[in-house]
Motif scaffolding. Structure first.
Motif, PDB file in Angstrom:
ATOM      1  N   ARG A 201      11.433  34.597 -21.846  1.00  0.00           N
ATOM      2  CA  ARG A 201      11.505  33.495 -22.037  1.00  0.00           C
ATOM      3  C   ARG A 201      12.685  33.232 -22.581  1.00  0.00           C
ATOM      4  O   ARG A 201      13.215  34.368 -23.174  1.00  0.00           O
ATOM      5  CB  ARG A 201      10.814  32.447 -22.907  1.00  0.00           C
ATOM      6  N   ALA A 202      13.574  32.245 -23.031  1.00  0.00           N
ATOM      7  CA  ALA A 202      14.801  32.782 -23.350  1.00  0.00           C
ATOM      8  C   ALA A 202      15.185  31.452 -24.526  1.00  0.00           C
ATOM      9  O   ALA A 202      15.309  30.159 -23.650  1.00  0.00           O
ATOM     10  CB  ALA A 202      16.488  32.774 -22.312  1.00  0.00           C
ATOM     11  N   CYS A 203      15.920  31.639 -25.878  1.00  0.00           N
ATOM     12  CA  CYS A 203      16.151  30.511 -26.589  1.00  0.00           C
ATOM     13  C   CYS A 203      16.961  30.081 -26.122  1.00  0.00           C
ATOM     14  O   CYS A 203      18.610  29.963 -25.408  1.00  0.00           O
ATOM     15  CB  CYS A 203      16.670  31.483 -27.646  1.00  0.00           C
ATOM     16  N   MET A 204      17.098  28.259 -26.142  1.00  0.00           N
ATOM     17  CA  MET A 204      18.125  27.387 -25.396  1.00  0.00           C
ATOM     18  C   MET A 204      19.417  27.115 -26.625  1.00  0.00           C
ATOM     19  O   MET A 204      19.953  26.823 -26.229  1.00  0.00           O
ATOM     20  CB  MET A 204      17.787  26.355 -25.321  1.00  0.00           C
ATOM     21  N   VAL A 205      18.979  27.770 -27.810  1.00  0.00           N
ATOM     22  CA  VAL A 205      19.746  27.558 -29.103  1.00  0.00           C
ATOM     23  C   VAL A 205      20.684  29.153 -28.625  1.00  0.00           C
ATOM     24  O   VAL A 205      22.395  28.807 -28.436  1.00  0.00           O
ATOM     25  CB  VAL A 205      19.609  27.700 -30.280  1.00  0.00           C
ATOM     26  N   CYS A 206      20.147  29.939 -28.882  1.00  0.00           N
ATOM     27  CA  CYS A 206      20.913  31.150 -28.483  1.00  0.00           C
ATOM     28  C   CYS A 206      21.470  32.511 -27.259  1.00  0.00           C
ATOM     29  O   CYS A 206      21.858  33.068 -27.444  1.00  0.00           O
ATOM     30  CB  CYS A 206      20.889  32.493 -29.812  1.00  0.00           C
ATOM     31  N   SER A 207      20.287  32.173 -26.182  1.00  0.00           N
ATOM     32  CA  SER A 207      19.944  33.097 -25.405  1.00  0.00           C
ATOM     33  C   SER A 207      19.647  33.741 -25.202  1.00  0.00           C
ATOM     34  O   SER A 207      19.431  34.558 -24.706  1.00  0.00           O
ATOM     35  CB  SER A 207      21.040  32.536 -24.588  1.00  0.00           C
ATOM     36  N   LEU A 208      19.184  34.176 -26.138  1.00  0.00           N
ATOM     37  CA  LEU A 208      17.984  35.456 -26.509  1.00  0.00           C
ATOM     38  C   LEU A 208      16.459  35.647 -25.728  1.00  0.00           C
ATOM     39  O   LEU A 208      16.511  34.643 -25.411  1.00  0.00           O
ATOM     40  CB  LEU A 208      17.788  35.811 -28.275  1.00  0.00           C
ATOM     41  N   VAL A 209      16.628  36.945 -24.694  1.00  0.00           N
ATOM     42  CA  VAL A 209      15.146  36.985 -24.346  1.00  0.00           C
ATOM     43  C   VAL A 209      14.733  37.785 -24.012  1.00  0.00           C
ATOM     44  O   VAL A 209      14.433  38.533 -25.281  1.00  0.00           O
ATOM     45  CB  VAL A 209      16.186  37.187 -22.919  1.00  0.00           C
TER      46      VAL A 209
END
Length: 119
Positions: free
Chosen positions: A14-22
């Motif tokens: 999954r990717a964080c919608m705030v910072c895009s970390l996967v």
């Protein structure tokens, strides 16, 4: 700590919608997001992880030295930890979370490509 993900875990990314970390959903729940944990508090909250991360994302960027990388600057990742990031993340961040970010003086800019404004 290793950011290695086996091929059997790809469907759980999954990717964080705030910072895009996967990272894996399990890791978000267990450890939180290293970039956003202070504000959003993912750790131990599976529902919040579901709401603020997305399994739908495009492209991957691996950052070893975010502060020196032109790609990190271009993607607005230069202030984040090293790791694997999505180029685009689909989904809608809950309004409550956007308000939390605003309270922390952080302007939320969607990572789905709809915000074309560049610094």
């Amino acid at each position: 700590m290793s950011n290695f993900v086996t091929t059997t875990q790809y469907r759980h990314l999954r990717a964080c919608m705030v910072c895009s970390l996967v990272q894996t959903q399990q890791r978000f729940v267990k450890e939180g997001c290293p970039n956003c944990e202070e504000m959003i508090h993912y750790r131990g909250q599976a529902d919040l992880v579901e709401d603020c991360t997305s399994p739908v994302f495009e492209g991957l960027i691996t950052l070893r030295e975010p502060r020196k990388s032109w790609v990190a600057k271009w993607q607005r990742l230069d202030g984040f930890v090293r790791g694997m990031y999505a180029v685009k993340v689909s989904g809608n961040l809950p309004d409550e979370v956007i308000l939390i970010l605003a309270d922390n003086e952080i302007e939320y800019r969607p990572r789905d490509g709809s915000d074309n404004a560049r610094e």
